[in-house]
Design a protein around this motif. Sequence first.
Motif, PDB file in Angstrom:
ATOM      1  N   LEU A  78      48.220  35.713  11.785  1.00 28.86           N
ATOM      2  CA  LEU A  78      47.742  34.807  12.838  1.00 28.86           C
ATOM      3  C   LEU A  78      47.414  35.590  14.101  1.00 28.86           C
ATOM      4  N   ALA A  79      48.280  36.547  14.475  1.00 30.98           N
ATOM      5  CA  ALA A  79      48.033  37.355  15.676  1.00 30.98           C
ATOM      6  C   ALA A  79      46.738  38.158  15.520  1.00 30.98           C
ATOM      7  N   ARG A  80      46.500  38.672  14.327  1.00 33.18           N
ATOM      8  CA  ARG A  80      45.285  39.451  14.092  1.00 33.18           C
ATOM      9  C   ARG A  80      44.045  38.562  14.218  1.00 33.18           C
ATOM     10  N   MET A  81      44.116  37.360  13.646  1.00 29.95           N
ATOM     11  CA  MET A  81      42.974  36.449  13.741  1.00 29.95           C
ATOM     12  C   MET A  81      42.723  36.008  15.180  1.00 29.95           C
ATOM     13  N   ARG A  82      43.797  35.794  15.927  1.00 30.96           N
ATOM     14  CA  ARG A  82      43.630  35.382  17.320  1.00 30.96           C
ATOM     15  C   ARG A  82      42.943  36.486  18.127  1.00 30.96           C
ATOM     16  N   ALA A  83      43.310  37.722  17.867  1.00 35.58           N
ATOM     17  CA  ALA A  83      42.668  38.836  18.559  1.00 35.58           C
ATOM     18  C   ALA A  83      41.183  38.917  18.202  1.00 35.58           C
ATOM     19  N   GLU A  84      40.854  38.696  16.935  1.00 39.53           N
ATOM     20  CA  GLU A  84      39.452  38.727  16.512  1.00 39.53           C
ATOM     21  C   GLU A  84      38.664  37.564  17.107  1.00 39.53           C
ATOM     22  N   ALA A  85      39.316  36.408  17.252  1.00 43.36           N
ATOM     23  CA  ALA A  85      38.637  35.265  17.877  1.00 43.36           C
ATOM     24  C   ALA A  85      38.256  35.592  19.314  1.00 43.36           C
ATOM     25  N   LEU A  86      39.147  36.257  20.042  1.00 39.44           N
ATOM     26  CA  LEU A  86      38.848  36.654  21.424  1.00 39.44           C
ATOM     27  C   LEU A  86      37.669  37.627  21.466  1.00 39.44           C
ATOM     28  N   LYS A  87      37.608  38.542  20.509  1.00 42.28           N
ATOM     29  CA  LYS A  87      36.466  39.459  20.446  1.00 42.28           C
ATOM     30  C   LYS A  87      35.171  38.677  20.217  1.00 42.28           C
ATOM     31  N   SER A  88      35.242  37.681  19.352  1.00 43.81           N
ATOM     32  CA  SER A  88      34.054  36.879  19.058  1.00 43.81           C
ATOM     33  C   SER A  88      33.572  36.124  20.287  1.00 43.81           C
ATOM     34  N   ALA A  89      34.501  35.767  21.180  1.00 37.25           N
ATOM     35  CA  ALA A  89      34.120  35.050  22.406  1.00 37.25           C
ATOM     36  C   ALA A  89      33.198  35.898  23.276  1.00 37.25           C
ATOM     37  N   THR A  90      33.395  37.206  23.255  1.00 37.44           N
ATOM     38  CA  THR A  90      32.517  38.082  24.044  1.00 37.44           C
ATOM     39  C   THR A  90      31.187  38.319  23.346  1.00 37.44           C
ATOM     40  N   GLN A  91      31.175  38.193  22.029  1.00 37.06           N
ATOM     41  CA  GLN A  91      29.940  38.395  21.267  1.00 37.06           C
ATOM     42  C   GLN A  91      29.010  37.189  21.383  1.00 37.06           C
ATOM     43  N   TYR A  92      29.572  35.973  21.273  1.00 41.33           N
ATOM     44  CA  TYR A  92      28.769  34.757  21.330  1.00 41.33           C
ATOM     45  C   TYR A  92      28.930  34.123  22.705  1.00 41.33           C
ATOM     46  N   SER A  93      28.182  34.662  23.652  1.00 43.23           N
ATOM     47  CA  SER A  93      28.299  34.230  25.048  1.00 43.23           C
ATOM     48  C   SER A  93      26.933  33.830  25.584  1.00 43.23           C
ATOM     49  N   LEU A  94      26.955  33.095  26.683  1.00 42.56           N
ATOM     50  CA  LEU A  94      25.698  32.699  27.320  1.00 42.56           C
ATOM     51  C   LEU A  94      24.929  33.932  27.790  1.00 42.56           C
ATOM     52  N   GLU A  95      25.666  34.928  28.285  1.00 46.35           N
ATOM     53  CA  GLU A  95      25.014  36.142  28.775  1.00 46.35           C
ATOM     54  C   GLU A  95      24.244  36.837  27.654  1.00 46.35           C
ATOM     55  N   ASN A  96      24.851  36.923  26.475  1.00 44.26           N
ATOM     56  CA  ASN A  96      24.169  37.566  25.354  1.00 44.26           C
ATOM     57  C   ASN A  96      22.985  36.734  24.875  1.00 44.26           C
ATOM     58  N   MET A  97      23.117  35.398  24.914  1.00 39.76           N
ATOM     59  CA  MET A  97      22.005  34.549  24.512  1.00 39.76           C
ATOM     60  C   MET A  97      20.810  34.752  25.450  1.00 39.76           C
ATOM     61  N   VAL A  98      21.074  34.808  26.745  1.00 40.86           N
ATOM     62  CA  VAL A  98      19.992  35.033  27.721  1.00 40.86           C
ATOM     63  C   VAL A  98      19.331  36.386  27.477  1.00 40.86           C
TER      64      VAL A  98
END
Length: 311
Positions: free
Chosen positions: A254-274
């Motif tokens: 669970l801790a590993r998945m939570r860390a990966e979810a946080l990484k994904s938050a930086t990948q799928y961001s409004l800034e990257n979409m723009v």
Amino acid sequence: MTPNEHKLLLNPVLLGLRAIGAKRVAFWGKGDLVASGVMQPAEWLRYKMANAVDWWFPYTEESAAHLRRLGVSCGITPIGNAVDTSELRRELSEFSDDCLRQSRNSIGISSGPVGIFCGNLSANKDLDFLFAAAKRIHDAIPAFVLLVVGNGPLRQHVEIVATHERFIRYVGPRIGREKALLLALSDVFLLPGAVGLAVLDSFAAGLPLLTTDGPKHGPEVNYLEAGLNGVISAHDVRTYADAVVGLLQNPRGLARMRAEALKSATQYSLENMVENFRRGILDCLQVRARREQSELARALAKAAQSRSGGD
């Protein structure tokens, strides 16, 4: 740039202007076209229009691949469809451990694991499926609590279920800091039905999202990498519940998945979409400019050839 929708009367006008070289036109959207063959007239029109533009900006890489399979041959730039979660991430970072402990006590949550559903209370979210799975999870882990956050046409039904199942806590609609606090109290994001942009809230909070392989998802379900930042089980209550229980009983996983979810938050961001939009627009303009230069060169060469032939 315009959505690929046949109902927009502006689209035929724009495509007509493009045909005479007066406009450059791009479509953006889900790219959820139906393959050529037997289809409704509206879908046929969308299909025909899809390849009549200079560029496409579909939501995801998978959407882009779908367009390619259907024969769309223009330039394509996946945008990574997103909303701004920067404020949510900021709010989440401000909660102290003491604040979280007091909040758990005020809601009446023990030290057990917490699952959260946060979204529209509508049929496509498969809420009865969720509640049946939550019952199985609670049977296996008696301290488990499910928080239900949101509003919608099934609100009254959710309130009735929560009255009878004490481990299901319906807290109503929440926004801003209140929503952030409930996400911060949770361990997993449970959404067996249609996954859309809610996956971004899940990632922002560092919560793995657990869903099923049902047919109702939006393109954003492709942001989930099964076993890395989330889980995609079979669309079966027992299988789904077992997947949730297995994860909650595996603290290291669970801790590993939570860390990966946080990484994904930086990948799928409004800034990257723009940035993806910006890059695609520049690519579109450059391709069109090169095409126009090539056409001009051919025209000049043909004219020169005609003159030499006349001499």
